[in-house]
Design a protein around this motif. Structure first.
Motif, PDB file in Angstrom:
ATOM      1  N   LEU A 367       0.849  -1.179   0.000  1.00 27.48           N
ATOM      2  CA  LEU A 367       0.000   0.000   0.000  1.00 27.48           C
ATOM      3  C   LEU A 367       0.891   1.237   0.000  1.00 27.48           C
ATOM      4  CD1 LEU A 367      -2.580  -1.022   2.769  1.00 27.48           C
ATOM      5  CD2 LEU A 367      -2.563  -1.644   0.344  1.00 27.48           C
ATOM      6  N   VAL A 368       0.533   2.198  -0.834  1.00 27.73           N
ATOM      7  CA  VAL A 368       1.287   3.444  -0.918  1.00 27.73           C
ATOM      8  C   VAL A 368       0.317   4.592  -0.655  1.00 27.73           C
ATOM      9  CG1 VAL A 368       2.903   4.802  -2.297  1.00 27.73           C
ATOM     10  CG2 VAL A 368       2.671   2.340  -2.733  1.00 27.73           C
ATOM     11  N   LEU A 369       0.508   5.298   0.447  1.00 26.83           N
ATOM     12  CA  LEU A 369      -0.347   6.405   0.845  1.00 26.83           C
ATOM     13  C   LEU A 369       0.362   7.697   0.486  1.00 26.83           C
ATOM     14  CD1 LEU A 369      -1.253   5.104   4.433  1.00 26.83           C
ATOM     15  CD2 LEU A 369      -2.217   4.400   2.231  1.00 26.83           C
ATOM     16  N   LEU A 370      -0.275   8.506  -0.362  1.00 27.39           N
ATOM     17  CA  LEU A 370       0.362   9.702  -0.897  1.00 27.39           C
ATOM     18  C   LEU A 370      -0.493  10.936  -0.664  1.00 27.39           C
ATOM     19  CD1 LEU A 370       1.505   8.318  -4.386  1.00 27.39           C
ATOM     20  CD2 LEU A 370       2.889   8.480  -2.296  1.00 27.39           C
ATOM     21  N   GLY A 371       0.094  11.959  -0.079  1.00 27.83           N
ATOM     22  CA  GLY A 371      -0.505  13.285  -0.070  1.00 27.83           C
ATOM     23  C   GLY A 371       0.132  14.085  -1.190  1.00 27.83           C
ATOM     24  N   VAL A 372      -0.668  14.643  -2.101  1.00 29.27           N
ATOM     25  CA  VAL A 372      -0.151  15.258  -3.325  1.00 29.27           C
ATOM     26  C   VAL A 372      -0.614  16.712  -3.397  1.00 29.27           C
ATOM     27  CG1 VAL A 372      -0.068  15.111  -5.843  1.00 29.27           C
ATOM     28  CG2 VAL A 372      -0.198  13.011  -4.473  1.00 29.27           C
ATOM     29  N   ALA A 462       5.689   5.586 -10.557  1.00 24.71           N
ATOM     30  CA  ALA A 462       6.141   5.928 -11.906  1.00 24.71           C
ATOM     31  C   ALA A 462       5.147   5.459 -12.958  1.00 24.71           C
ATOM     32  CB  ALA A 462       7.517   5.312 -12.155  1.00 24.71           C
ATOM     33  N   ARG A 463       4.603   4.262 -12.779  1.00 27.29           N
ATOM     34  CA  ARG A 463       3.643   3.761 -13.768  1.00 27.29           C
ATOM     35  C   ARG A 463       2.352   4.572 -13.728  1.00 27.29           C
ATOM     36  NH1 ARG A 463      -0.225  -0.692 -14.347  1.00 27.29           N
ATOM     37  NH2 ARG A 463      -0.472  -0.878 -16.602  1.00 27.29           N
ATOM     38  N   LEU A 464       1.891   4.947 -12.523  1.00 24.09           N
ATOM     39  CA  LEU A 464       0.698   5.775 -12.415  1.00 24.09           C
ATOM     40  C   LEU A 464       0.911   7.113 -13.119  1.00 24.09           C
ATOM     41  CD1 LEU A 464      -2.075   6.542 -11.275  1.00 24.09           C
ATOM     42  CD2 LEU A 464      -0.930   7.166  -9.125  1.00 24.09           C
ATOM     43  N   ALA A 465       2.067   7.722 -12.903  1.00 22.63           N
ATOM     44  CA  ALA A 465       2.361   9.005 -13.541  1.00 22.63           C
ATOM     45  C   ALA A 465       2.322   8.878 -15.065  1.00 22.63           C
ATOM     46  CB  ALA A 465       3.726   9.512 -13.082  1.00 22.63           C
ATOM     47  N   ALA A 466       2.886   7.777 -15.585  1.00 24.87           N
ATOM     48  CA  ALA A 466       2.949   7.604 -17.035  1.00 24.87           C
ATOM     49  C   ALA A 466       1.586   7.263 -17.623  1.00 24.87           C
ATOM     50  CB  ALA A 466       3.963   6.506 -17.372  1.00 24.87           C
ATOM     51  N   GLU A 467       0.876   6.331 -17.018  1.00 23.37           N
ATOM     52  CA  GLU A 467      -0.391   5.855 -17.575  1.00 23.37           C
ATOM     53  C   GLU A 467      -1.485   6.908 -17.460  1.00 23.37           C
ATOM     54  OE1 GLU A 467      -1.179   2.964 -19.134  1.00 23.37           O
ATOM     55  OE2 GLU A 467       0.911   2.282 -19.071  1.00 23.37           O
ATOM     56  N   ALA A 468      -1.484   7.678 -16.383  1.00 25.07           N
ATOM     57  CA  ALA A 468      -2.542   8.672 -16.173  1.00 25.07           C
ATOM     58  C   ALA A 468      -2.175  10.042 -16.741  1.00 25.07           C
ATOM     59  CB  ALA A 468      -2.847   8.797 -14.678  1.00 25.07           C
ATOM     60  N   THR A 474       5.662  12.739  -8.981  1.00 21.93           N
ATOM     61  CA  THR A 474       6.649  12.508  -7.922  1.00 21.93           C
ATOM     62  C   THR A 474       7.042  13.807  -7.229  1.00 21.93           C
ATOM     63  OG1 THR A 474       7.523  10.562  -9.070  1.00 21.93           O
ATOM     64  CG2 THR A 474       8.943  11.595  -7.426  1.00 21.93           C
ATOM     65  N   GLU A 475       7.228  14.861  -8.004  1.00 17.10           N
ATOM     66  CA  GLU A 475       7.653  16.137  -7.430  1.00 17.10           C
ATOM     67  C   GLU A 475       6.573  16.770  -6.548  1.00 17.10           C
ATOM     68  OE1 GLU A 475       7.952  15.378 -10.685  1.00 17.10           O
ATOM     69  OE2 GLU A 475      10.106  14.914 -10.572  1.00 17.10           O
ATOM     70  N   ARG A 476       5.331  16.370  -6.743  1.00 16.93           N
ATOM     71  CA  ARG A 476       4.225  16.981  -6.008  1.00 16.93           C
ATOM     72  C   ARG A 476       3.851  16.223  -4.734  1.00 16.93           C
ATOM     73  NH1 ARG A 476      -0.068  17.360 -10.775  1.00 16.93           N
ATOM     74  NH2 ARG A 476      -1.459  17.875  -9.017  1.00 16.93           N
ATOM     75  N   ILE A 477       4.530  15.124  -4.460  1.00 11.63           N
ATOM     76  CA  ILE A 477       4.214  14.330  -3.264  1.00 11.63           C
ATOM     77  C   ILE A 477       4.765  15.038  -2.022  1.00 11.63           C
ATOM     78  CG2 ILE A 477       4.644  12.150  -2.068  1.00 11.63           C
ATOM     79  CD1 ILE A 477       4.769  10.822  -4.855  1.00 11.63           C
ATOM     80  N   VAL A 478       3.881  15.287  -1.054  1.00 10.23           N
ATOM     81  CA  VAL A 478       4.291  15.950   0.192  1.00 10.23           C
ATOM     82  C   VAL A 478       4.192  15.028   1.408  1.00 10.23           C
ATOM     83  CG1 VAL A 478       3.720  18.240  -0.682  1.00 10.23           C
ATOM     84  CG2 VAL A 478       1.963  16.929   0.540  1.00 10.23           C
ATOM     85  N   VAL A 479       3.429  13.961   1.303  1.00  8.76           N
ATOM     86  CA  VAL A 479       3.330  12.948   2.356  1.00  8.76           C
ATOM     87  C   VAL A 479       3.402  11.582   1.687  1.00  8.76           C
ATOM     88  CG1 VAL A 479       1.771  11.844   4.021  1.00  8.76           C
ATOM     89  CG2 VAL A 479       2.000  14.318   4.021  1.00  8.76           C
ATOM     90  N   ARG A 480       4.177  10.692   2.278  1.00  6.54           N
ATOM     91  CA  ARG A 480       4.300   9.346   1.701  1.00  6.54           C
ATOM     92  C   ARG A 480       4.492   8.329   2.821  1.00  6.54           C
ATOM     93  NH1 ARG A 480       8.387   6.944  -2.966  1.00  6.54           N
ATOM     94  NH2 ARG A 480       8.912   4.995  -1.886  1.00  6.54           N
ATOM     95  N   ARG A 481       3.707   7.250   2.738  1.00  8.38           N
ATOM     96  CA  ARG A 481       3.906   6.121   3.633  1.00  8.38           C
ATOM     97  C   ARG A 481       3.638   4.846   2.863  1.00  8.38           C
ATOM     98  NH1 ARG A 481       0.284   3.862   8.749  1.00  8.38           N
ATOM     99  NH2 ARG A 481       1.622   2.038   9.138  1.00  8.38           N
TER     100      ARG A 481
END
Length: 571
Positions: A367-372, A462-468, A474-481
């Motif tokens: 699981l990847v939790l991202l604040g963007v 990386a795949r989400l960034a490319a496919e969507a 990646t540069e916009r991620i401010v929280v990650r777990r």
């Protein structure tokens, strides 16, 4: 309700007054006392069981090893972001409605449900155009027809079959413990016997492939197997019924997230008189060997080879105190593998290690939790990313390899719920199926997890960034777990680190699944995703109801009647 402060730790706060007389009028002993139950595990199934048994007049104590209830339906907060760390699809609304009506309320009263349209978006590798699946069956048929001539009518027929099979499952197979053959001998079941046998024998992928040619449509209709912890080639086509849920009635979301659903059920359990003890670990199921005398009845478990009776649970509190919590009945809703192999001696195990060695766990997950920072209109509330080579994807999972590239699922709850992220930001939950292998490791905050977990997360981002089409993601991620199979195994006691439980293969579905009562220990019952009827929040609610039915001696295949509960509901 703040689930971290619900009857926490070692104490036993004043019990809320029970509301009204026992529902079936037969629970009090001659001395006026009420039967007692200890429930192991504070996930959805444990909370639901506590609520139903307390409503039926039992003295109920629920013990949860962690400092908060919820189990797999957990949450995590940081810097104004709040992430659900477990279930995120609200399907089978009639099951939630029925359960809440048993407790004298309703989903409409307790939850702010929002319909999602599109229900979800699909991004298929090699195709630029996303597929938006709707809450409308007619619009979905139009979408299928645009992709493959004739597939619109094919979908209509497919969904008719799915709806009919789903109705049969609700009426005959989901609300039964299979303790009586009556559910299988009902005229409606016998009339459809040959068809049901074919649906059990044929895998879902073959069933779909006989009806649709386009690989994207096949993936849309095969994906529900993942909800069941399996793959389309190993899931019986009986489960094409899942398409009656997301492609006809759509998908909903409870504002506040699924943590709100957990809090509702915990609050109802306490309101009906259950005591919830967090920070309290079960270390042993207490039993007493049978030495003759009257036994309590087969509906409370056991069988011809029963050897003992449950007498409570040995617990260890947060401050290290070990003591016994005595009870007439024990209901274990924690992972069944853990309960059977760790809390019982070998001679009293219905499902010992040798039994599990012949079973198949559902997949694990990273699981990847991202604040963007900034908006993400490229993603729907639910977005599925499918790889072109599904056979390799699922084959890797079966062989214990991490697939690369991997299909994944992305939830963007901030598309619907502004409370889960600060203004001007988005909340993303990314789920990557991996082998059920706790040795892959644990996750961490800001890239501090074990290397294998962080590598999987990096590839998924990386795949989400490319496919969507989000090149600066990646540069916009401010929280990650990140969270890995190690957490599922160590923190939740999950068998092999599986995120869901035993997969819904033919040998692990319906009457082939682990039963909800010990054959060796009378008065030891089970609920949760490891047992009947299976995986998912609705199934966990039904599993709680199956325990309540067993306690009543109800061997029917029907849900409990709602009227008696609504009439006695607390104010």
């Amino acid at each position: 309700m703040n689930r971290r402060t619900t009857n926490p730790g070692t104490g036993s706060p004043p019990r809320a007054a029970a509301s009204g007389p026992p529902a079936d009028g037969s629970l009090r002993a001659p001395d006026g006392s009420r039967p007692s139950a200890v429930i192991i595990g504070g996930g959805i199934s444990g909370l639901a069981t506590a609520a139903l048994l307390a409503r039926d007049g039992h003295e109920v104590d629920l013990i949860e090893a962690r400092e908060e209830v919820g189990g797999r339906a957990g949450s995590w907060e940081r810097d104004g972001f709040r992430f659900d760390t477990g279930p995120s699809w609200y399907l089978m609304p009639e099951v939630f409605d029925h359960f809440l009506r048993l407790l004298g309320t309703s989903a409409a009263e307790e939850l702010d449900l929002r319909p999602l349209d599109p229900a979800y978006r699909v991004l298929c590798e090699g195709y630029e155009e996303p597929l938006d699946l709707s809450a409308s069956a007619a619009r979905n048929a139009d979408l299928f027809e645009r992709i493959e001539p004739g597939a619109g009518l094919g979908l209509a027929r497919y969904l008719d079959s799915a709806a009919s099979t789903y109705d049969m499952a609700l009426e005959r197979f989901l609300y039964t413990s299979f303790t009586s053959p009556r559910s299988l001998l009902h005229p409606a079941v016998l009339a459809r016997g040959p068809q049901l046998l074919r649906l059990l024998a044929e895998p879902l992928d073959r069933f779909v492939a006989r009806r649709f040619r386009d690989p994207r449509l096949r993936q849309v209709l095969g994906y529900p197997a993942v909800f069941l912890g399996s793959s389309p080639d190993r899931t019986p086509s009986m489960y094409h019924l899942m398409s009656a849920l997301d492609l006809t009635g759509g998908v909903q979301y409870p504002q506040g997230g699924f943590t709100e659903l957990v809090d509702v059920i915990a609050r109802l359990a306490v309101r009906h008189g259950a005591r919830l003890h967090t920070g309290t670990r079960a270390t042993r199921v207490l039993t007493e060997d049978h030495r003759g005398g009257r036994q309590r009845g087969a509906h409370l478990g056991g069988g011809p080879g029963r050897r003992a009776a449950a007498r409570g649970v040995e617990i260890r509190t947060a401050d290290g105190e070990v003591r016994e919590l005595r009870a007439d009945v024990v209901v274990a809703t924690a992972d069944l593998h853990h309960v059977e192999t760790e809390l019982l001696p070998r001679r009293l195990q219905t499902y010992p290690a040798s039994w599990w060695s012949r079973r198949t766990p559902g997949p694990g997950a990273v699981l990847v939790l991202l604040g963007v920072r900034g908006a993400l209109p490229e993603l729907a509330h639910h977005t599925l990313l499918f790889t072109r080579d599904w056979d390799e994807n699922f084959g890797a999972l079966r062989e214990g390899r991490v697939p690369s590239p991997a299909s994944s699922y992305v939830c963007r709850p901030s598309a619907t719920d502004p409370s889960v992220a600060p203004p001007g930001h988005e909340n993303l939950f990314v789920l990557v199926p991996v082998p059920a292998d706790a040795s892959l490791g644990r996750g961490g905050v800001d890239g501090s997890g074990d290397p294998a977990i962080e590598e999987i997360a990096e590839e998924a981002i990386a795949r989400l960034a490319a496919e969507a089409g989000i090149p600066d993601l990646t540069e916009r991620i401010v929280v990650r777990r990140t969270i890995g199979p190690g957490e599922f195994a160590e923190d939740l006691g999950a068998w092999s680190g599986s995120m869901l439980g035993p997969a819904h293969t033919l040998r692990q579905s319906a009457f082939f699944r682990a039963r909800n009562a010990s054959r060796r220990v009378e008065g030891l019952l089970y609920a949760g995703s490891s047992t009947l009827p299976g995986i998912g929040l609705p199934m966990c609610l039904i599993s709680a109801e199956l325990v309540a039915k067993r306690m009543r001696g109800d061997r029917s295949s029907s849900p409990l009647p709602e009227s008696e509960h609504v009439a006695g509901a607390p104010a």
